[in-house]
Scaffold this motif. Structure first.
Motif, PDB file in Angstrom:
ATOM      1  N   GLU A  35      26.327  28.764  13.946  1.00 46.62           N
ATOM      2  CA  GLU A  35      26.841  30.132  14.092  1.00 46.62           C
ATOM      3  C   GLU A  35      25.970  31.129  13.342  1.00 46.62           C
ATOM      4  O   GLU A  35      25.954  32.319  13.680  1.00 46.62           O
ATOM      5  N   ALA A  36      25.266  30.677  12.317  1.00 46.42           N
ATOM      6  CA  ALA A  36      24.426  31.557  11.505  1.00 46.42           C
ATOM      7  C   ALA A  36      23.275  30.746  10.924  1.00 46.42           C
ATOM      8  O   ALA A  36      23.448  29.579  10.558  1.00 46.42           O
ATOM      9  N   ILE A  37      22.099  31.389  10.840  1.00 45.92           N
ATOM     10  CA  ILE A  37      20.878  30.744  10.356  1.00 45.92           C
ATOM     11  C   ILE A  37      20.240  31.678   9.329  1.00 45.92           C
ATOM     12  O   ILE A  37      19.982  32.846   9.637  1.00 45.92           O
ATOM     13  N   GLY A  38      19.975  31.185   8.136  1.00 46.73           N
ATOM     14  CA  GLY A  38      19.351  32.012   7.110  1.00 46.73           C
ATOM     15  C   GLY A  38      17.843  32.102   7.309  1.00 46.73           C
ATOM     16  O   GLY A  38      17.187  31.111   7.620  1.00 46.73           O
ATOM     17  N   VAL A  39      17.297  33.303   7.138  1.00 44.09           N
ATOM     18  CA  VAL A  39      15.855  33.517   7.195  1.00 44.09           C
ATOM     19  C   VAL A  39      15.360  33.676   5.763  1.00 44.09           C
ATOM     20  O   VAL A  39      15.710  34.642   5.077  1.00 44.09           O
ATOM     21  N   GLY A  40      14.570  32.727   5.298  1.00 47.53           N
ATOM     22  CA  GLY A  40      14.121  32.734   3.907  1.00 47.53           C
ATOM     23  C   GLY A  40      12.658  33.081   3.765  1.00 47.53           C
ATOM     24  O   GLY A  40      11.877  33.008   4.730  1.00 47.53           O
ATOM     25  N   GLY A  41      12.274  33.439   2.551  1.00 51.09           N
ATOM     26  CA  GLY A  41      10.884  33.756   2.273  1.00 51.09           C
ATOM     27  C   GLY A  41       9.958  32.591   2.551  1.00 51.09           C
ATOM     28  O   GLY A  41       8.824  32.777   3.013  1.00 51.09           O
ATOM     29  N   VAL A  42      10.433  31.363   2.305  1.00 57.98           N
ATOM     30  CA  VAL A  42       9.582  30.201   2.555  1.00 57.98           C
ATOM     31  C   VAL A  42       9.265  30.066   4.036  1.00 57.98           C
ATOM     32  O   VAL A  42       8.197  29.567   4.419  1.00 57.98           O
ATOM     33  N   ASP A  43      10.179  30.541   4.906  1.00 56.45           N
ATOM     34  CA  ASP A  43       9.913  30.480   6.347  1.00 56.45           C
ATOM     35  C   ASP A  43       8.684  31.303   6.709  1.00 56.45           C
ATOM     36  O   ASP A  43       7.870  30.901   7.541  1.00 56.45           O
ATOM     37  N   THR A  44       8.560  32.472   6.090  1.00 55.67           N
ATOM     38  CA  THR A  44       7.419  33.339   6.404  1.00 55.67           C
ATOM     39  C   THR A  44       6.127  32.764   5.842  1.00 55.67           C
ATOM     40  O   THR A  44       5.065  32.909   6.447  1.00 55.67           O
ATOM     41  N   VAL A  45       6.213  32.102   4.687  1.00 60.81           N
ATOM     42  CA  VAL A  45       5.020  31.481   4.104  1.00 60.81           C
ATOM     43  C   VAL A  45       4.549  30.330   4.995  1.00 60.81           C
ATOM     44  O   VAL A  45       3.346  30.184   5.277  1.00 60.81           O
ATOM     45  N   ILE A  46       5.484  29.500   5.462  1.00 57.32           N
ATOM     46  CA  ILE A  46       5.126  28.409   6.371  1.00 57.32           C
ATOM     47  C   ILE A  46       4.522  28.968   7.650  1.00 57.32           C
ATOM     48  O   ILE A  46       3.500  28.490   8.144  1.00 57.32           O
ATOM     49  N   ARG A  47       5.159  29.993   8.212  1.00 52.19           N
ATOM     50  CA  ARG A  47       4.666  30.594   9.465  1.00 52.19           C
ATOM     51  C   ARG A  47       3.265  31.162   9.322  1.00 52.19           C
ATOM     52  O   ARG A  47       2.450  31.122  10.249  1.00 52.19           O
ATOM     53  N   SER A  48       2.920  31.649   8.155  1.00 52.48           N
ATOM     54  CA  SER A  48       1.597  32.237   7.937  1.00 52.48           C
ATOM     55  C   SER A  48       0.488  31.194   7.995  1.00 52.48           C
ATOM     56  O   SER A  48      -0.684  31.530   8.179  1.00 52.48           O
ATOM     57  N   GLY A  49       0.848  29.934   7.823  1.00 53.97           N
ATOM     58  CA  GLY A  49      -0.145  28.867   7.777  1.00 53.97           C
ATOM     59  C   GLY A  49      -0.585  28.507   6.379  1.00 53.97           C
ATOM     60  O   GLY A  49      -1.393  27.590   6.197  1.00 53.97           O
ATOM     61  N   ALA A  50      -0.040  29.198   5.366  1.00 54.05           N
ATOM     62  CA  ALA A  50      -0.470  28.968   3.987  1.00 54.05           C
ATOM     63  C   ALA A  50      -0.141  27.564   3.502  1.00 54.05           C
ATOM     64  O   ALA A  50      -0.762  27.075   2.554  1.00 54.05           O
ATOM     65  N   LEU A  51       0.826  26.902   4.142  1.00 56.30           N
ATOM     66  CA  LEU A  51       1.231  25.560   3.715  1.00 56.30           C
ATOM     67  C   LEU A  51       0.838  24.490   4.724  1.00 56.30           C
ATOM     68  O   LEU A  51       1.361  23.370   4.685  1.00 56.30           O
ATOM     69  N   ALA A  52      -0.091  24.819   5.612  1.00 59.65           N
ATOM     70  CA  ALA A  52      -0.500  23.846   6.634  1.00 59.65           C
ATOM     71  C   ALA A  52      -1.019  22.548   6.023  1.00 59.65           C
ATOM     72  O   ALA A  52      -0.822  21.459   6.576  1.00 59.65           O
TER      73      ALA A  52
END
Length: 320
Positions: A35-52
């Motif tokens: 019903e609800a999904i939290g958007v966290g700062g770590v999601d944006t870091v992962i999406r950026s590729g910084a943690l590839a």
């Protein structure tokens, strides 16, 4: 089912809506209709590729926490969970979905008066803030600085430090309006992002909780009192300089310390116990849940653009 995945690393436009096979719970797992999904700062870091380099590949589905209703259970799980509304930790990813499979050990029942949106603004950030302060050996009567206080972790750290008897809770944030909101949540002094300003603010701090990290992090060691402790609970601005520890060594006689903290080092049982306590406190109105906006799942690109632009106060929540 519908999900959002990282098609290409980089900006928010790399997120795409995809169709995945409907999942089924295995042994010790439950299936949650979200019903609800939290958007966290770590999601944006992962999406950026910084943690590839840490194994996050393109095609990865981000999202670490959801709330919803248990619709099926796997072998070894009590069937009485079916139909119950719960918060759930999906790990480092897998949450941007219409249906999530998680370990039964990582779910917490919702109090009747808390919405799914409320709990995903609290469940992940609250645990990080709680154990981050514990990792810093925070004690009543000490002064605390929360660096990057407008995000969901920072907001929880402010509230918990104030509730825990801090002598002062200073915050860094980007605008006067955010500062006023943080004062209402328990902050006592509002500083500029650099740590400057704040009329009447303490000259130094016993504890600094840092959500930001990045290139400016070492300058905040100058703001620690003797025996002061800084704990990094996030790195939304990226990694600090490789030689950041030289600042601590240069002030050797102050006996300052630095540590990083991840909730992954806390047992499932301890994390769940704290979440239960915090959900109960929120249901009594003792802790505020702060939601910046609620967007549909297919607007994840917009959510990440707002995160990248630094527009978010609290947490953005996605709904399927």
């Amino acid at each position: 089912m519908k999900a959002v995945a990282i098609q290409t690393y980089g900006g928010p436009e790399g997120l795409v809506v995809i169709d995945l096979p409907a999942p089924a719970p295995g042994g010790g797992q439950v299936l949650i209709t979200t019903e609800a999904i939290g958007v966290g700062g770590v999601d944006t870091v992962i999406r950026s590729g910084a943690l590839a380099a840490y194994g996050f590949k393109e095609g990865f589905v981000p999202g670490s926490e959801v709330a919803g209703t248990v619709s099926a259970v796997g072998d070894g799980v009590d069937v009485s969970w079916i139909g119950r509304r719960v918060w759930a930790f999906t790990g480092t990813g897998g949450g941007y979905v219409e249906q999530a499979v998680v370990s039964v050990e990582e779910i917490v029942p919702l109090p009747g008066n808390l919405s799914a949106v409320d709990v995903v603004a609290l469940g992940g950030p609250g645990v990080v803030a709680h154990f981050g302060l514990r990792h810093a050996h925070f004690a009543p009567g000490e002064t605390v600085l929360v660096r990057g206080a407008a995000g969901s972790i920072g907001i929880m750290a402010v509230q918990l430090a104030a509730r825990g008897g801090a002598a002062a809770v200073a915050v860094t944030t980007s605008s006067a309006e955010r500062g006023r909101r943080l004062l209402r949540l328990g902050a006592t002094h509002v500083l500029e992002r650099s740590g400057e300003g704040g009329e009447g603010a303490p000259a130094g701090y016993d504890v600094i909780i840092d959500v930001v990290a990045g290139g400016d992090m070492p300058s905040f060691f100058d703001r620690l009192n003797p025996n002061g402790r800084m704990v990094a609970v996030g790195a939304v601005a990226g990694q600090p300089p490789a030689d950041f520890g030289t600042k601590i060594m240069a002030a050797f006689q102050k006996s300052m310390s630095f540590a990083a903290f991840s909730a992954a080092t806390v047992s499932e049982a301890d994390r769940s116990a704290v979440r239960r306590e915090q959900f109960a406190a929120a249901s009594r109105g003792e802790i505020a849940t702060v939601v910046h906006d609620v967007l549909p799942l297919d607007a994840a690109v917009l959510a990440h653009r707002r995160m990248d632009a630094g527009e978010v106060f609290g947490r953005i929540v996605l709904t399927p």
